[in-house]
Structures are given as C-alpha cells and as structure tokens.
Write an enzyme that holds these catalytic residues in place. Structure first.
Site, PDB file in Angstrom:
ATOM      1  N   TYR A 263       0.846  -1.208   0.000  1.00  0.00           N
ATOM      2  CA  TYR A 263       0.000   0.000   0.000  1.00  0.00           C
ATOM      3  C   TYR A 263       0.883   1.261   0.000  1.00  0.00           C
ATOM      4  CZ  TYR A 263      -4.394   2.528   0.683  1.00  0.00           C
ATOM      5  OH  TYR A 263      -5.485   3.350   0.511  1.00  0.00           O
TER       6      TYR A 263
ATOM      7  N   LYS B 141      -2.903   8.645   2.806  1.00  0.00           N
ATOM      8  CA  LYS B 141      -4.127   8.498   3.616  1.00  0.00           C
ATOM      9  C   LYS B 141      -3.913   9.061   5.025  1.00  0.00           C
ATOM     10  CE  LYS B 141      -6.907   6.496   0.646  1.00  0.00           C
ATOM     11  NZ  LYS B 141      -7.897   7.330  -0.063  1.00  0.00           N
TER      12      LYS B 141
HETATM   13  O1  0WD Z   1     -10.478  -1.230  -1.325  1.00  0.00           O
HETATM   14  C1  0WD Z   1     -10.867  -0.148  -1.742  1.00  0.00           C
HETATM   15  N1  0WD Z   1     -11.408  -0.048  -2.945  1.00  0.00           N
HETATM   16  C2  0WD Z   1     -10.756   1.042  -0.851  1.00  0.00           C
HETATM   17  C3  0WD Z   1     -10.824   2.309  -1.385  1.00  0.00           C
HETATM   18  C4  0WD Z   1     -10.523   0.810   0.599  1.00  0.00           C
HETATM   19  C5  0WD Z   1     -10.459   2.029   1.361  1.00  0.00           C
HETATM   20  C6  0WD Z   1     -10.506   3.256   0.792  1.00  0.00           C
HETATM   21  N2  0WD Z   1     -10.678   3.386  -0.564  1.00  0.00           N
HETATM   22  C7  0WD Z   1     -10.721   4.723  -1.124  1.00  0.00           C
HETATM   23  C8  0WD Z   1      -9.774   5.015  -2.255  1.00  0.00           C
HETATM   24  O2  0WD Z   1      -8.446   5.219  -1.817  1.00  0.00           O
HETATM   25  C9  0WD Z   1     -10.398   6.282  -2.815  1.00  0.00           C
HETATM   26  O3  0WD Z   1     -10.062   7.388  -1.981  1.00  0.00           O
HETATM   27  O4  0WD Z   1     -11.980   4.977  -1.657  1.00  0.00           O
HETATM   28  C10 0WD Z   1     -11.882   5.983  -2.651  1.00  0.00           C
HETATM   29  C11 0WD Z   1     -12.585   5.509  -3.916  1.00  0.00           C
HETATM   30  O5  0WD Z   1     -11.858   4.442  -4.475  1.00  0.00           O
HETATM   31  P1  0WD Z   1     -12.499   3.253  -5.318  1.00  0.00           P
HETATM   32  O6  0WD Z   1     -13.946   3.427  -5.437  1.00  0.00           O
HETATM   33  O7  0WD Z   1     -11.944   2.006  -4.728  1.00  0.00           O
HETATM   34  O8  0WD Z   1     -11.757   3.397  -6.710  1.00  0.00           O
HETATM   35  P2  0WD Z   1     -12.183   3.805  -8.201  1.00  0.00           P
HETATM   36  O9  0WD Z   1     -13.475   3.218  -8.594  1.00  0.00           O
HETATM   37  O10 0WD Z   1     -10.992   3.450  -9.045  1.00  0.00           O
HETATM   38  O11 0WD Z   1     -12.343   5.371  -8.122  1.00  0.00           O
HETATM   39  C12 0WD Z   1     -11.320   6.234  -7.800  1.00  0.00           C
HETATM   40  C13 0WD Z   1     -11.298   7.329  -8.832  1.00  0.00           C
HETATM   41  C14 0WD Z   1     -10.468   7.168 -10.074  1.00  0.00           C
HETATM   42  O12 0WD Z   1     -10.657   6.092 -10.737  1.00  0.00           O
HETATM   43  P3  0WD Z   1      -9.507   5.525 -11.752  1.00  0.00           P
HETATM   44  O13 0WD Z   1      -9.684   4.057 -11.518  1.00  0.00           O
HETATM   45  O14 0WD Z   1      -9.969   6.016 -13.071  1.00  0.00           O
HETATM   46  O15 0WD Z   1      -8.144   6.035 -11.346  1.00  0.00           O
HETATM   47  O16 0WD Z   1     -10.636   8.478  -8.402  1.00  0.00           O
HETATM   48  C15 0WD Z   1     -10.682   9.357  -9.506  1.00  0.00           C
HETATM   49  C16 0WD Z   1     -10.789   8.508 -10.740  1.00  0.00           C
HETATM   50  O17 0WD Z   1     -12.030   8.627 -11.342  1.00  0.00           O
HETATM   51  N3  0WD Z   1      -9.518  10.186  -9.680  1.00  0.00           N
HETATM   52  C17 0WD Z   1      -9.607  11.505  -9.856  1.00  0.00           C
HETATM   53  N4  0WD Z   1     -10.669  12.343  -9.843  1.00  0.00           N
HETATM   54  C18 0WD Z   1     -10.441  13.643 -10.103  1.00  0.00           C
HETATM   55  N5  0WD Z   1      -9.225  14.127 -10.347  1.00  0.00           N
HETATM   56  C19 0WD Z   1      -8.303  11.936 -10.103  1.00  0.00           C
HETATM   57  C20 0WD Z   1      -8.133  13.317 -10.363  1.00  0.00           C
HETATM   58  N6  0WD Z   1      -6.936  13.837 -10.636  1.00  0.00           N
HETATM   59  N7  0WD Z   1      -7.467  10.866 -10.060  1.00  0.00           N
HETATM   60  C21 0WD Z   1      -8.220   9.800  -9.794  1.00  0.00           C
END
Ligand code: 0WD
Length: 256
Positions: free
Chosen positions: A155, A162
């Site tokens: 991580y 975080k």
């Molecule tokens: O296990 C997990 N999935 C966990 C996620 C466990 C605990 C926390 N999280 C957190 C993540 O760190 C994040 O903060 O939850 C949040 C959402 O994550 P997610 O739903 O797991 O991930 P995802 O569906 O990939 O969405 C995150 C999105 C990006 O997706 P991609 O896959 O395209 O990188 O964050 C967005 C983007 O759409 N993102 C941005 N949005 C605006 N500006 C940018 C940016 N520069 N960079 C990434």
C-alpha cells in the site's frame, strides 16, 4: 420525508459501476438528496453520465483535482446550480502502480508528490472552494484505509497519503466546525475496484480480511454507502473530525 430530502450533494470519484462513489451516489439519491456528479476526464465521462441518468438526471461536470481551475469551475457550477452545498463526498485517490508494489523505500519524489496531491491535498482545495457554499450542518466526507496507520504490504505511498488525508480531515473539521460544517472520513475495508486492483496482491488482502475480521467477510461498497448516508444526514449532527471504520471490524484485531 426522506432522511436526506432537501439536501444537495456533490460526489467526486465515480469511475465505473464498481466505484465506492457509485454506491454512495445511489444511496444518497435513494434517501432523497439531489446530486451533482463529477468525472475526472473524458475516460470516465460516459460512465458518470450513465449513472447520472439513473439518478434523476443529475448534472455532471468535469473535475480533475490536480487543476485549481477545474476545482474553481466545479465551485462555480455548484453555485450556479444550487447556490449552496450540504454534502461533499471525496472518493478519489491516485498513486503510480509501480509505487503500489514492493518496498516503500523505493518511492520517488515525483510519485510521492503526485499521490499526496491527488489523494490528500485535493480535499483541502475542494473544501476551500466550497467553503462559501457550505450551509450550516453541511457534511464533508473522504474515503480512507487502515494503511494510513499500519504498514500494509504494497500500500506504501498511498498509506502515507491516507495519513495526510486523515490529518487534513481533523484540521478541516477544526476550521469549518464553528460554521456548523462537519468533516469526517470513512475507513473502508478492501473492495475490488479499479483503484484497489492497482495494489499488488490485492486479492490476497481480501482473503486475509475475510479470514480474520470479526464479521468473517469483506465489506461491500453498499456497506460503505450506509455509513456515508449516516454521515451525510443530521443523524450524525455532532460527529466531526472522526474516522469511521467500515471494515467488518478488521482494524481492531491484534492476533486472529
Ligand atoms: O479497497 C478499496 N477499494 C478502498 C478504497 C478501501 C479504502 C478506501 N478506498 C478509497 C480510495 O483510496 C479512494 O479514496 O476509496 C476511494 C474511492 O476508491 P475506489 O472506489 O476504490 O476506486 P475507483 O473506482 O478506481 O475510483 C477512484 C477514482 C479514479 O478512478 P480511476 O480508476 O480512473 O483512477 O478516483 C478518480 C478517478 O475517477 N480520480 C480523480 N478524480 C479527479 N481528479 C483523479 C483526479 N486527478 N485521479 C483519480
């Protein structure tokens, strides 16, 4: 009357149907909130627009949090659409894939800065822009992971980002509290999303959590959405600066 009726929510971080932000947006909508959804860029625009159509034709707008102009434009859109904001959901993060594997020691200066900028600083910038729009009782929430306070294999730099995000939640809660604005984080257990799959050996983590968490299962994005609805609502009116674990209890286990 629904729990969130009359509340206006901006949700950042929908990338596809597996995103935690997607479940949160659905949950907020189901409980009566109006929504604005953002997409990072053209790559995710279609998915976000598709979800927006399902959720009462919510307005969609671009927001790349690495750009001050983009954050400014989002604030202008929210102002022009509603003139105020009750709920802000920050559900986004980014780190280079090569820095989510192997040793943290190898983290580059540029990779460190990028992860911090997108995953932690963006919350500060968004809160500053939205500050004049927040209503008394407004609720801000960000998504975090236990890798902020414990060394979780692979991580790495995201754990450090975080930690900064969680500290930012506390400082922002202190700054915005006198105006009745609450700022919290949800620390979610691992969920198979696009971002999570970027972490090396992610499926092993899922297996370990299911084997050792008190509830003996992994969490779903809907579990996280339930907590988000609580934090968005007036049911949590005295909760601020808090990190709420939605992880089937995994964070508190010592030796399983
Ligand atoms: O296990 C997990 N999935 C966990 C996620 C466990 C605990 C926390 N999280 C957190 C993540 O760190 C994040 O903060 O939850 C949040 C959402 O994550 P997610 O739903 O797991 O991930 P995802 O569906 O990939 O969405 C995150 C999105 C990006 O997706 P991609 O896959 O395209 O990188 O964050 C967005 C983007 O759409 N993102 C941005 N949005 C605006 N500006 C940018 C940016 N520069 N960079 C990434």
């Amino acid at each position: 009357m629904s729990l969130l009726s009359g509340k206006r929510a901006c949700v950042l971080g929908v990338a596809n149907r597996w995103s935690i932000a997607t479940a949160i947006a659905r949950g907020l909508h189901a409980h009566g909130a109006s929504l604005i959804l953002t997409y990072e860029g053209e790559r995710t625009r279609d998915e976000v627009e598709k979800l927006a159509r399902e959720l009462g034709n919510a307005p969609c707008t671009a927001c790349d949090v690495t750009s001050d102009e983009s954050i400014e434009a989002l604030g202008t859109t929210i102002d022009a659409t509603w003139g105020g904001l009750d709920i802000l959901v920050h559900s986004l993060a980014f780190a280079r894939k090569e820095e989510l594997a192997g040793q943290y020691l190898a983290t580059s200066r540029a990779g460190f800065a990028l992860a911090m900028d997108i995953s932690a600083y963006s919350l500060v910038a968004l809160c500053r822009r939205c500050s004049p729009l927040f209503t008394p009782g407004a609720s801000v929430m960000a998504m975090t992971y236990v890798g902020s306070s414990r060394a979780v294999r692979n991580y790495n730099v995201m754990g450090v980002a975080k930690a900064a995000l969680e500290a930012s939640v506390r400082y922002l809660a202190a700054d915005l509290g006198p105006r009745g604005v609450r700022v919290n984080a949800i620390s979610a257990g691992p969920i198979k999303t696009a971002s999570a799959r970027a972490v090396a050996d992610f499926t092993k983590i899922l297996g370990q959590v299911a084997a050792t968490a008190p509830l003996q299962r992994n969490v779903t994005a809907e579990d996280v959405a339930g907590a988000a609805i609580f934090l968005a609502s007036d049911l949590s009116s005295a909760v601020t600066g808090h990190v709420l674990f939605v992880d089937a209890g995994h964070n508190m286990v010592g030796i399983a």
